[in-house]
Design an enzyme around this catalytic site. Structure first.
Site, PDB file in Angstrom:
ATOM      1  N   THR A 167       0.838  -1.201   0.000  1.00 33.80           N
ATOM      2  CA  THR A 167       0.000   0.000   0.000  1.00 33.80           C
ATOM      3  C   THR A 167       0.873   1.251   0.000  1.00 33.80           C
ATOM      4  O   THR A 167       1.967   1.228   0.539  1.00 33.80           O
ATOM      5  CB  THR A 167      -0.850  -0.028   1.291  1.00 33.80           C
ATOM      6  OG1 THR A 167      -1.779  -1.082   1.162  1.00 33.80           O
ATOM      7  CG2 THR A 167      -1.557   1.268   1.569  1.00 33.80           C
ATOM      8  N   ARG A 195     -13.663  -8.001  -0.301  1.00 30.46           N
ATOM      9  CA  ARG A 195     -13.050  -7.653   0.996  1.00 30.46           C
ATOM     10  C   ARG A 195     -12.626  -6.172   0.999  1.00 30.46           C
ATOM     11  O   ARG A 195     -12.011  -5.692   0.071  1.00 30.46           O
ATOM     12  CB  ARG A 195     -11.840  -8.553   1.222  1.00 30.46           C
ATOM     13  CG  ARG A 195     -11.043  -8.250   2.500  1.00 30.46           C
ATOM     14  CD  ARG A 195      -9.789  -7.475   2.185  1.00 30.46           C
ATOM     15  NE  ARG A 195      -8.887  -7.382   3.334  1.00 30.46           N
ATOM     16  CZ  ARG A 195      -7.832  -6.579   3.367  1.00 30.46           C
ATOM     17  NH1 ARG A 195      -7.535  -5.828   2.330  1.00 30.46           N
ATOM     18  NH2 ARG A 195      -7.054  -6.531   4.422  1.00 30.46           N
ATOM     19  N   VAL A 196     -13.009  -5.469   2.056  1.00 28.35           N
ATOM     20  CA  VAL A 196     -12.560  -4.085   2.218  1.00 28.35           C
ATOM     21  C   VAL A 196     -11.486  -4.083   3.300  1.00 28.35           C
ATOM     22  O   VAL A 196     -11.687  -4.652   4.373  1.00 28.35           O
ATOM     23  CB  VAL A 196     -13.722  -3.159   2.648  1.00 28.35           C
ATOM     24  CG1 VAL A 196     -13.231  -1.735   2.844  1.00 28.35           C
ATOM     25  CG2 VAL A 196     -14.840  -3.197   1.616  1.00 28.35           C
ATOM     26  N   GLY A 197     -10.357  -3.464   3.024  1.00 30.40           N
ATOM     27  CA  GLY A 197      -9.271  -3.412   4.015  1.00 30.40           C
ATOM     28  C   GLY A 197      -9.355  -2.177   4.887  1.00 30.40           C
ATOM     29  O   GLY A 197     -10.380  -1.493   4.939  1.00 30.40           O
ATOM     30  N   ASP A 198      -8.269  -1.877   5.539  1.00 26.21           N
ATOM     31  CA  ASP A 198      -8.211  -0.730   6.450  1.00 26.21           C
ATOM     32  C   ASP A 198      -8.102   0.607   5.718  1.00 26.21           C
ATOM     33  O   ASP A 198      -8.469   1.652   6.249  1.00 26.21           O
ATOM     34  CB  ASP A 198      -6.985  -0.866   7.370  1.00 26.21           C
ATOM     35  CG  ASP A 198      -5.696  -1.010   6.546  1.00 26.21           C
ATOM     36  OD1 ASP A 198      -5.661  -1.885   5.660  1.00 26.21           O
ATOM     37  OD2 ASP A 198      -4.748  -0.234   6.761  1.00 26.21           O
ATOM     38  N   THR A 217      -0.049   1.052   6.926  1.00 28.08           N
ATOM     39  CA  THR A 217       0.041  -0.061   5.978  1.00 28.08           C
ATOM     40  C   THR A 217       0.265  -1.336   6.791  1.00 28.08           C
ATOM     41  O   THR A 217       0.740  -1.272   7.920  1.00 28.08           O
ATOM     42  CB  THR A 217       1.200   0.151   4.980  1.00 28.08           C
ATOM     43  OG1 THR A 217       1.445  -1.073   4.276  1.00 28.08           O
ATOM     44  CG2 THR A 217       2.498   0.551   5.672  1.00 28.08           C
ATOM     45  N   GLY A 218      -0.093  -2.471   6.215  1.00 28.49           N
ATOM     46  CA  GLY A 218       0.095  -3.730   6.926  1.00 28.49           C
ATOM     47  C   GLY A 218      -1.154  -4.583   6.852  1.00 28.49           C
ATOM     48  O   GLY A 218      -1.956  -4.445   5.921  1.00 28.49           O
TER      49      GLY A 218
HETATM   50  N1  ASP Z   1      -3.299  -2.502   4.536  1.00 28.58           N
HETATM   51  C1  ASP Z   1      -3.557  -3.122   3.268  1.00 28.58           C
HETATM   52  C2  ASP Z   1      -4.762  -4.006   3.397  1.00 28.58           C
HETATM   53  O1  ASP Z   1      -4.831  -4.798   4.306  1.00 28.58           O
HETATM   54  C3  ASP Z   1      -2.423  -3.907   2.722  1.00 28.58           C
HETATM   55  C4  ASP Z   1      -1.105  -3.169   2.617  1.00 28.58           C
HETATM   56  O2  ASP Z   1      -0.786  -2.373   3.488  1.00 28.58           O
HETATM   57  O3  ASP Z   1      -0.402  -3.381   1.629  1.00 28.58           O
HETATM   58  O4  ASP Z   1      -5.625  -3.927   2.558  1.00 28.58           O
END
Ligand code: ASP
Length: 295
Positions: A167, A195-198, A217-218
């Protein structure tokens, strides 16, 4: 009184493979954003333009070059926020070149905070964003190779693919003290469609208020549980950015949250931390640029 301008960007906390491509993309993005600030432009314009450059750089997991979901499609999330508490986001958006631009349109042209899926795409088209296929051969190759190794124990093994966090995020403070944050992501490799992420969740992937701004990110599910960005920014009311980040990261690490974060507080102090193997980043403050990995 004019404040100290600063801008920081990250390229994900999943490691620093293709180090040269990462550093080059980050430097270009930071130079562009910083120039906007230097000329007296707003941090909102600066973070948007920097994020667009990172979305257009295929080594990162955002925009063109995003990871593919389980069905081999690219679905992207993005959000943007200012310290005046304006916020806009898109979730599971497809066939768009720059999700961050659509997030800003949600913020400025609607009464809503977050648009998702097909209707987010319809909104983007209505606002003039043309069709764009963000899928690259490189990410399709990674998808194919990893999918084959997955066999049938998908839900037990999805964690093993979470090392590819890529990200992108940008935080900036302008001459008027406005702090803005932009975050954009292709999500986790091989995640379930829908799926929706953070990234588009206010307080998780992105947050800003008068104390500062943070982009994370993570592992998105854990970041949402921790409301990571919100917690760091809240602590910035009492302590410098890096101390707020260290405290929150220690708690997140204890809870098993693999993550990275960047931020700037109201005194233009910078924060850049991660508990994963490595996170690429670049910032300019006081006219001096620093990049990791350095070249
Ligand atoms: N935070 C992002 C997610 O879980 C992934 C990423 O940081 O690359 O969608």
């Amino acid at each position: 009184m004019k404040g100290n301008i600063a801008l920081i960007a990250h390229g994900g906390a999943g490691g620093i493979n293709y180090a040269h491509r990462r550093s080059k993309g980050l430097r270009k993005a930071v130079e562009e954003g910083y120039e906007i600030l230097r000329q007296g432009g707003s941090s909102l314009d600066a973070v948007e333009e920097s994020a667009v450059i990172l979305e257009d750089t295929p080594v990162f997991n955002a925009g063109t070059g995003s990871y593919l979901n389980l069905s081999g499609e690219v679905e992207m999330d993005a959000s943007i926020m200012t310290s005046e508490m304006s916020f806009g986001a898109v979730g599971v958006i497809r066939d768009i070149k720059n999700p961050i631009r659509v997030a800003r349109m949600v913020m400025e042209k609607t009464d809503h905070l977050l648009l998702c899926g097909d209707n987010a795409i319809k909104f983007a088209r209505y606002m003039g964003a043309p069709y764009h296929n963000p899928k690259t051969r490189e990410k399709e190759f990674i998808w194919r190779r990893r999918k084959r190794r997955m066999e049938s124990r998908y839900f037990k093994r999805i964690g093993a693919f979470a090392d590819h966090f890529g990200t992108i995020g940008v935080v900036a403070i302008d001459m008027n003290g406005l702090i803005s944050v932009a975050t954009s992501s292709g999500g986790i490799n091989l995640r379930l469609p829908g799926r929706v992420g953070d990234t588009p969740i206010i307080g998780a992937g992105t947050y800003a208020d008068r104390n500062g701004g943070v982009s994370t990110t993570g592992h998105g599910e854990e970041i949402m549980r921790q409301l990571l960005a919100f917690r760091v920014v809240t602590l910035m009311s009492k302590m410098p950015a890096s101390k707020a980040g260290r405290k929150t990261l220690a708690q997140a690490t204890k809870a098993g949250c693999q993550c990275g974060m960047i931020g700037i507080d109201r005194k233009s102090r910078i924060l850049c931390l991660n508990n994963t193997k490595a996170m690429s980043w670049c910032y300019v403050k006081g006219g001096r640029m620093r990049t990791f990995p350095a070249e």
